[in-house]
Design an enzyme around this catalytic site. Structure first.
Site, PDB file in Angstrom:
ATOM      1  N   SER A 201      -8.139 -22.999  17.045  1.00  0.00           N
ATOM      2  CA  SER A 201      -7.384 -21.765  17.484  1.00  0.00           C
ATOM      3  C   SER A 201      -6.671 -22.334  18.785  1.00  0.00           C
ATOM      4  CB  SER A 201      -8.381 -20.794  17.876  1.00  0.00           C
ATOM      5  OG  SER A 201      -9.464 -21.085  18.617  1.00  0.00           O
TER       6      SER A 201
ATOM      7  N   ASP B 135     -12.210 -13.223  26.155  1.00  0.00           N
ATOM      8  CA  ASP B 135     -13.095 -13.624  25.408  1.00  0.00           C
ATOM      9  C   ASP B 135     -13.834 -15.042  26.241  1.00  0.00           C
ATOM     10  OD1 ASP B 135     -11.582 -15.915  24.978  1.00  0.00           O
ATOM     11  OD2 ASP B 135     -11.078 -15.281  22.919  1.00  0.00           O
TER      12      ASP B 135
ATOM     13  N   HIS C 194     -10.695 -18.745  25.124  1.00  0.00           N
ATOM     14  CA  HIS C 194      -9.380 -19.231  24.852  1.00  0.00           C
ATOM     15  C   HIS C 194      -8.473 -18.920  26.039  1.00  0.00           C
ATOM     16  CE1 HIS C 194     -10.935 -18.252  20.723  1.00  0.00           C
ATOM     17  NE2 HIS C 194     -10.026 -19.321  20.330  1.00  0.00           N
TER      18      HIS C 194
END
Length: 219
Positions: free
Chosen positions: A38, A190, A193
């Site tokens: 990701s 979060d 990221h």
């Protein structure tokens, strides 16, 4: 004709077909695949703010004639990368950025397993005569000192053994000022990221390593 020679001929012929049919890169353009998770894919960001588009703009600003392929898959582990590296390395690909391992850490996967998977990726790229940049990842301390030592050593060990390019840390750009806490300002909610500004710093740090990869493919 040996397997390596056959592979080289096939790659050359396919590259001609891609160019003649109007697909892919120009004759002089270098194609780099960014194999990752990701972090590479650009999770939580508009497409233009993700790692690959920002890196593409940075490289072009340096005068590099490059096309980047975003081969990032959210949630992917080193095992996932090893499973799809064969079809990621199409005949037009000249170099590969390998930025995997974060999800192995989140799952507490045995470092020996992660090492084996990353080595499998490197071997496939090496046998395909594709230049490689390994991007390191560091384990947190909560798994214990032995785990951290074993995991952190994977990337430099493989880079040395297979003579690949090596960038010590994906996140190094966020702590370049010497203050680890400052990195929080460049993360999404979060805490995993990077936000768009964080990606910019990451690209500024990793960009020179990728530029070395680009130059290596021309030799």
């Amino acid at each position: 004709m040996g397997y390596g020679a056959v592979l080289m001929v096939r790659k050359a012929l396919m590259s001609v077909i891609f160019v003649c049919c109007g697909f892919g890169a120009t004759a002089e353009q270098i194609v780099i695949a960014a194999l990752g998770d990701s972090l590479t894919q650009g999770y939580g960001l508009p497409e233009e703010d993700g790692f690959v588009p920002q890196l593409d703009r940075w490289l072009r600003a340096q005068g590099a004639d490059v096309r980047l392929i975003n081969a990032g898959v959210s949630g992917d582990t080193t095992a996932g990368g090893a499973a799809r590296v064969d079809w990621t390395l199409t005949p037009e690909v000249d170099g590969i950025i390998v930025a995997l391992g974060g999800n192995d850490l989140l799952r507490g996967i045995d470092p020996a397993v992660s090492r084996s998977n990353l080595e499998a990726i490197v071997k496939v790229a090496d046998s395909s005569e594709v230049d490689i940049l390994l991007v390191g990842m560091q384990a947190p301390g909560n798994y214990g000192a032995d785990y951290k030592e074993a995991f952190d050593a994977i990337y430099p060990d493989l880079a040395t053994a297979y003579e690949t390019g090596y960038a010590p840390s994906f996140f190094a750009g966020l702590t370049a000022g010497g203050d680890p806490d400052a990195a929080r300002n460049y993360m999404q909610s979060d805490g995993i990221h990077p936000n768009a500004a964080g990606v910019t710093l990451i690209v500024e740090n990793l960009g020179p390593y990728v530029l070395e990869l680009v130059n290596a493919t021309r030799q």
